[in-house]
Design an enzyme around this catalytic site. Structure first.
Site, PDB file in Angstrom:
ATOM      1  N   GLU A 163       0.858  -1.195   0.000  1.00  0.00           N
ATOM      2  CA  GLU A 163       0.000   0.000   0.000  1.00  0.00           C
ATOM      3  C   GLU A 163       0.893   1.243   0.000  1.00  0.00           C
ATOM      4  O   GLU A 163       2.091   1.138   0.248  1.00  0.00           O
ATOM      5  CB  GLU A 163      -0.908  -0.014   1.241  1.00  0.00           C
ATOM      6  CG  GLU A 163      -1.817  -1.239   1.241  1.00  0.00           C
ATOM      7  CD  GLU A 163      -2.804  -1.254   2.410  1.00  0.00           C
ATOM      8  OE1 GLU A 163      -2.714  -0.357   3.283  1.00  0.00           O
ATOM      9  OE2 GLU A 163      -3.637  -2.166   2.425  1.00  0.00           O
ATOM     10  N   PRO A 164       0.286   2.419  -0.231  1.00  0.00           N
ATOM     11  CA  PRO A 164       1.127   3.622  -0.284  1.00  0.00           C
ATOM     12  C   PRO A 164       1.991   3.811   0.968  1.00  0.00           C
ATOM     13  O   PRO A 164       3.136   4.255   0.864  1.00  0.00           O
ATOM     14  CB  PRO A 164       0.100   4.752  -0.427  1.00  0.00           C
ATOM     15  CG  PRO A 164      -1.043   4.116  -1.143  1.00  0.00           C
ATOM     16  CD  PRO A 164      -1.097   2.700  -0.636  1.00  0.00           C
TER      17      PRO A 164
ATOM     18  N   ILE B 137       1.134  -2.731  -8.020  1.00  0.00           N
ATOM     19  CA  ILE B 137       0.622  -4.074  -8.264  1.00  0.00           C
ATOM     20  C   ILE B 137       0.961  -4.529  -9.684  1.00  0.00           C
ATOM     21  O   ILE B 137       0.503  -3.952 -10.671  1.00  0.00           O
ATOM     22  CB  ILE B 137      -0.900  -4.139  -7.986  1.00  0.00           C
ATOM     23  CG1 ILE B 137      -1.180  -3.682  -6.542  1.00  0.00           C
ATOM     24  CG2 ILE B 137      -1.429  -5.538  -8.253  1.00  0.00           C
ATOM     25  CD1 ILE B 137      -0.375  -4.406  -5.456  1.00  0.00           C
TER      26      ILE B 137
ATOM     27  N   ARG C  92      34.533  -9.441 -30.104  1.00  0.00           N
ATOM     28  CA  ARG C  92      35.095  -8.085 -30.154  1.00  0.00           C
ATOM     29  C   ARG C  92      36.618  -8.133 -29.984  1.00  0.00           C
ATOM     30  O   ARG C  92      37.112  -8.798 -29.069  1.00  0.00           O
ATOM     31  CB  ARG C  92      34.462  -7.262 -29.020  1.00  0.00           C
ATOM     32  CG  ARG C  92      35.120  -5.939 -28.741  1.00  0.00           C
ATOM     33  CD  ARG C  92      34.535  -4.848 -29.561  1.00  0.00           C
ATOM     34  NE  ARG C  92      34.979  -3.526 -29.132  1.00  0.00           N
ATOM     35  CZ  ARG C  92      34.816  -2.452 -29.882  1.00  0.00           C
ATOM     36  NH1 ARG C  92      34.208  -2.531 -31.061  1.00  0.00           N
ATOM     37  NH2 ARG C  92      35.222  -1.281 -29.444  1.00  0.00           N
TER      38      ARG C  92
ATOM     39  N   GLN D  57      29.989  -3.678 -18.248  1.00  0.00           N
ATOM     40  CA  GLN D  57      31.412  -3.303 -18.274  1.00  0.00           C
ATOM     41  C   GLN D  57      32.156  -4.051 -19.385  1.00  0.00           C
ATOM     42  O   GLN D  57      32.969  -3.474 -20.101  1.00  0.00           O
ATOM     43  CB  GLN D  57      32.031  -3.614 -16.900  1.00  0.00           C
ATOM     44  CG  GLN D  57      33.422  -3.063 -16.702  1.00  0.00           C
ATOM     45  CD  GLN D  57      33.419  -1.544 -16.560  1.00  0.00           C
ATOM     46  OE1 GLN D  57      32.392  -0.945 -16.275  1.00  0.00           O
ATOM     47  NE2 GLN D  57      34.560  -0.926 -16.781  1.00  0.00           N
TER      48      GLN D  57
ATOM     49  N   GLY E 270      31.564   0.741 -24.017  1.00  0.00           N
ATOM     50  CA  GLY E 270      30.560   1.789 -24.281  1.00  0.00           C
ATOM     51  C   GLY E 270      29.281   1.224 -24.872  1.00  0.00           C
ATOM     52  O   GLY E 270      28.179   1.728 -24.604  1.00  0.00           O
TER      53      GLY E 270
ATOM     54  N   GLU F  10       9.126  -8.790  -3.290  1.00  0.00           N
ATOM     55  CA  GLU F  10       8.949 -10.085  -2.596  1.00  0.00           C
ATOM     56  C   GLU F  10       9.794 -10.138  -1.329  1.00  0.00           C
ATOM     57  O   GLU F  10      10.362 -11.170  -0.967  1.00  0.00           O
ATOM     58  CB  GLU F  10       9.307 -11.237  -3.556  1.00  0.00           C
ATOM     59  CG  GLU F  10       8.354 -12.418  -3.485  1.00  0.00           C
ATOM     60  CD  GLU F  10       6.904 -12.011  -3.657  1.00  0.00           C
ATOM     61  OE1 GLU F  10       6.609 -11.060  -4.411  1.00  0.00           O
ATOM     62  OE2 GLU F  10       6.063 -12.641  -3.011  1.00  0.00           O
TER      63      GLU F  10
ATOM     64  N   THR G 209      12.340  -7.093   0.535  1.00  0.00           N
ATOM     65  CA  THR G 209      13.630  -6.520   0.137  1.00  0.00           C
ATOM     66  C   THR G 209      14.754  -7.412   0.679  1.00  0.00           C
ATOM     67  O   THR G 209      14.536  -8.235   1.581  1.00  0.00           O
ATOM     68  CB  THR G 209      13.825  -5.101   0.711  1.00  0.00           C
ATOM     69  OG1 THR G 209      13.929  -5.213   2.141  1.00  0.00           O
ATOM     70  CG2 THR G 209      12.672  -4.168   0.350  1.00  0.00           C
TER      71      THR G 209
HETATM   72  C1  LIG Z   1       8.027  -3.077 -10.177  1.00  0.00           C
HETATM   73  C2  LIG Z   1       7.395  -3.432  -8.875  1.00  0.00           C
HETATM   74  C3  LIG Z   1       6.488  -4.479  -8.820  1.00  0.00           C
HETATM   75  C4  LIG Z   1       5.858  -4.798  -7.608  1.00  0.00           C
HETATM   76  N1  LIG Z   1       4.889  -5.777  -7.598  1.00  0.00           N
HETATM   77  C5  LIG Z   1       4.159  -5.942  -6.471  1.00  0.00           C
HETATM   78  C6  LIG Z   1       2.998  -6.797  -6.475  1.00  0.00           C
HETATM   79  O1  LIG Z   1       2.653  -7.412  -7.498  1.00  0.00           O
HETATM   80  N2  LIG Z   1       2.270  -6.904  -5.331  1.00  0.00           N
HETATM   81  C7  LIG Z   1       2.616  -6.241  -4.188  1.00  0.00           C
HETATM   82  O2  LIG Z   1       1.915  -6.384  -3.196  1.00  0.00           O
HETATM   83  N3  LIG Z   1       3.711  -5.429  -4.148  1.00  0.00           N
HETATM   84  C8  LIG Z   1       4.476  -5.269  -5.264  1.00  0.00           C
HETATM   85  N4  LIG Z   1       5.552  -4.415  -5.242  1.00  0.00           N
HETATM   86  C9  LIG Z   1       5.907  -3.745  -4.012  1.00  0.00           C
HETATM   87  C10 LIG Z   1       7.192  -4.303  -3.363  1.00  0.00           C
HETATM   88  O3  LIG Z   1       6.987  -5.598  -2.883  1.00  0.00           O
HETATM   89  C11 LIG Z   1       7.587  -3.305  -2.265  1.00  0.00           C
HETATM   90  O4  LIG Z   1       8.052  -2.130  -2.934  1.00  0.00           O
HETATM   91  C12 LIG Z   1       8.664  -3.848  -1.351  1.00  0.00           C
HETATM   92  O5  LIG Z   1       8.136  -4.881  -0.541  1.00  0.00           O
HETATM   93  C13 LIG Z   1       9.271  -2.790  -0.447  1.00  0.00           C
HETATM   94  O6  LIG Z   1       8.282  -2.018   0.176  1.00  0.00           O
HETATM   95  P1  LIG Z   1       8.371  -0.403   0.119  1.00  0.00           P
HETATM   96  O7  LIG Z   1       8.562  -0.052  -1.307  1.00  0.00           O
HETATM   97  O8  LIG Z   1       7.196   0.143   0.822  1.00  0.00           O
HETATM   98  O9  LIG Z   1       9.697  -0.061   0.877  1.00  0.00           O
HETATM   99  P2  LIG Z   1       9.862   0.169   2.503  1.00  0.00           P
HETATM  100  O10 LIG Z   1       9.237  -0.969   3.236  1.00  0.00           O
HETATM  101  O11 LIG Z   1       9.431   1.548   2.830  1.00  0.00           O
HETATM  102  O12 LIG Z   1      11.433   0.059   2.616  1.00  0.00           O
HETATM  103  C14 LIG Z   1      12.328   1.148   2.303  1.00  0.00           C
HETATM  104  C15 LIG Z   1      13.751   0.703   2.677  1.00  0.00           C
HETATM  105  O13 LIG Z   1      13.804   0.406   4.088  1.00  0.00           O
HETATM  106  C16 LIG Z   1      14.279  -0.912   4.267  1.00  0.00           C
HETATM  107  N5  LIG Z   1      13.648  -1.486   5.461  1.00  0.00           N
HETATM  108  C17 LIG Z   1      12.324  -1.546   5.758  1.00  0.00           C
HETATM  109  N6  LIG Z   1      12.121  -2.151   6.932  1.00  0.00           N
HETATM  110  C18 LIG Z   1      13.357  -2.500   7.391  1.00  0.00           C
HETATM  111  C19 LIG Z   1      13.838  -3.161   8.573  1.00  0.00           C
HETATM  112  N7  LIG Z   1      13.002  -3.644   9.503  1.00  0.00           N
HETATM  113  N8  LIG Z   1      15.167  -3.324   8.710  1.00  0.00           N
HETATM  114  C20 LIG Z   1      16.032  -2.883   7.770  1.00  0.00           C
HETATM  115  N9  LIG Z   1      15.651  -2.264   6.640  1.00  0.00           N
HETATM  116  C21 LIG Z   1      14.322  -2.083   6.447  1.00  0.00           C
HETATM  117  C22 LIG Z   1      13.945  -1.661   2.993  1.00  0.00           C
HETATM  118  O14 LIG Z   1      14.755  -2.793   2.789  1.00  0.00           O
HETATM  119  C23 LIG Z   1      14.180  -0.581   1.957  1.00  0.00           C
HETATM  120  O15 LIG Z   1      15.540  -0.531   1.643  1.00  0.00           O
HETATM  121  C24 LIG Z   1       6.213  -4.100  -6.434  1.00  0.00           C
HETATM  122  C25 LIG Z   1       7.146  -3.070  -6.486  1.00  0.00           C
HETATM  123  C26 LIG Z   1       7.712  -2.716  -7.687  1.00  0.00           C
HETATM  124  C27 LIG Z   1       8.644  -1.538  -7.722  1.00  0.00           C
END
Ligand SMILES: Cc1cc2nc3c(=O)[nH]c(=O)nc-3n(C[C@H](O)[C@H](O)[C@H](O)COP(=O)(O)OP(=O)(O)OC[C@H]3O[C@@H](n4cnc5c(N)ncnc54)[C@H](O)[C@@H]3O)c2cc1C
Length: 376
Positions: A122-123, A152, A259, A328, A332, A355, A357
């Site tokens: 979510e946002p 999503i 190359r 790399q 270029g 899935e 981070t």
């Molecule tokens: C192209 C794309 C496709 C996606 N597809 C889906 C989808 O199909 N369904 C879905 O539900 N979501 C989807 N997502 C969302 C994705 O799973 C989330 O962006 C991801 O889980 C990270 O959440 P966030 O972006 O809110 O980052 P945040 O949770 O805000 O994290 C920001 C940073 O803080 C770090 N962090 C957070 N908590 C901790 C902690 N406890 N300890 C240390 N570091 C921490 C994170 O590792 C990251 O570096 C997608 C995102 C993208 C960009």
């Protein structure tokens, strides 16, 4: 070592080379859905791989799914994402849904005529899913959903959306929302660094009313259901990263063999041979750990959770390094869109983020290490 999976791998590899790779650059450039790839995957019955034959699938095991994702991703990361998100979006229905819900959703997804998405982020909430705000309220025989899901994949191309929503103060359910349900709308397509062929948008639920039959089993157990699917979905994302790494590696080996500089192929320079050797180790070691984790998942071994986190971490971190070094090795030309390694480097970045981070994977691994007080 030959395995029973070699023929399957070879068939997906050939399909990907002939029918997916030729369109990958155009899909990326135009940020368009990979229509040609999806038609080819459908013609080969690949969307149905994980599903039971009774539901129109082919009942393939997890390693076959991983191999399929690897081979598709080596040609086009976006196409692999469309495929695996379909599987993730239906996973809770397959594992816990009623027969009625399964037959409503799975056969069409298995045939590739419908897509699926899974909606957790979510946002204001990504890593910490316990903070989600999307609500599900019981009204008579129906459930009414309100909230906004961010980033999503497969939205709005999909037909079915597995939505994790708060059904009680500290309880969550998984609700299967259809694209045509009232109160469903989509945000604009995200403009992304990579995976530009995979549509990504918000799914907005505004008094979206669905019948109770569309709830996956117990409406208070959704968090546990989603959690239970993470081993498999992380294995598939690891496979996607690994496939992209393999694609970039193959391209770099071919390029450095052809190359010439200083009167000889780049592949003769010892410094570059050392780089290529390191890339080979990164790809092979990532694959070995992933396959070991897959075997633990299939065996139902409790060590699978931490091992798949390790595999997702290693596959995606190694893939980032491999694709960067592949650029790399091209010099270029690697920085231009004329060659695929530039796209692969952009595509693979997200595998370190979604899935869970890679910081979150490290938390899972460290928790397991201290819980077991063992080294592996
Ligand atoms: C192209 C794309 C496709 C996606 N597809 C889906 C989808 O199909 N369904 C879905 O539900 N979501 C989807 N997502 C969302 C994705 O799973 C989330 O962006 C991801 O889980 C990270 O959440 P966030 O972006 O809110 O980052 P945040 O949770 O805000 O994290 C920001 C940073 O803080 C770090 N962090 C957070 N908590 C901790 C902690 N406890 N300890 C240390 N570091 C921490 C994170 O590792 C990251 O570096 C997608 C995102 C993208 C960009």
């Amino acid at each position: 070592m030959e395995t029973e999976y070699d023929d399957f791998r070879a068939s997906v590899r050939s399909l990907a080379a002939d029918k997916i790779a030729p369109y990958a650059a155009d899909v990326d450039e135009k940020e368009r859905f990979p229509e040609e790839a999806w038609a080819a995957l459908r013609a080969a019955d690949l969307p149905g791989l994980p599903y039971d034959e009774k539901l129109g699938g082919s009942g393939a095991d997890l390693l076959s799914q991983v191999i399929a994702v690897e081979e598709v991703a080596a040609a086009c990361g976006s196409s692999a994402l469309v495929l695996l998100v379909n599987w993730a979006g239906t996973s809770t229905v397959v594992s816990h849904g009623s027969d009625e819900l399964k037959s409503l959703i799975v056969p069409k997804v298995a045939s590739g005529s419908a897509g699926a998405a899974w909606c957790m982020t979510e946002p204001t909430v990504g890593s910490d899913l316990s903070g989600i705000r999307t609500s599900a309220t019981r009204q008579g025989g129906d459930w009414v959903l309100n909230g906004q899901k961010r980033f999503i994949s497969n939205a709005p191309w999909a037909e079915w959306y597995a939505v994790l929503a708060r059904s009680g103060e500290n309880d969550f359910g998984v609700f299967m929302v259809h694209r045509d349900d009232t109160g469903v709308s989509f945000g604009p397509h995200e403009k992304k660094m990579g995976m530009r062929g995979s549509p990504t948008a918000d799914v907005i639920l505004d008094d979206c009313r669905i019948p109770a039959v569309r709830v996956v089993a117990d409406p208070m157990q959704g968090y546990q259901y989603i959690n239970g699917e993470l081993n498999v979905s992380r294995a598939l994302i690891a496979a996607q990263a690994l496939g992209i790494a393999q694609g970039a590696f193959n391209a770099a080996v071919a390029y450095t063999s052809e190359r010439e500089q200083f009167g000889q192929p780049l592949a003769r320079f010892q410094m570059l041979r050392g780089m290529v050797a390191d890339l080979a180790v990164k790809v092979s070691s990532a694959r070995a750990l992933l396959y070991e984790a897959v075997a633990l998942i299939v065996a139902g071994d409790p060590r699978a959770r931490a091992r798949i986190s390790m595999a997702k971490l290693l596959c995606s971190d190694n893939a980032m390094a491999v694709t960067t070094d592949a650029v790399q090795l091209y010099g270029g030309y690697g920085f231009t869109r004329e060659y695929p390694v530039e796209r692969m480097m952009r595509d693979v970045k997200i595998t370190q983020i979604y899935e869970g981070t890679n910081q979150i994977q490290r938390l899972v691994i460290a928790k397991d290490v201290y819980a077991r007080q063992v080294r592996s």
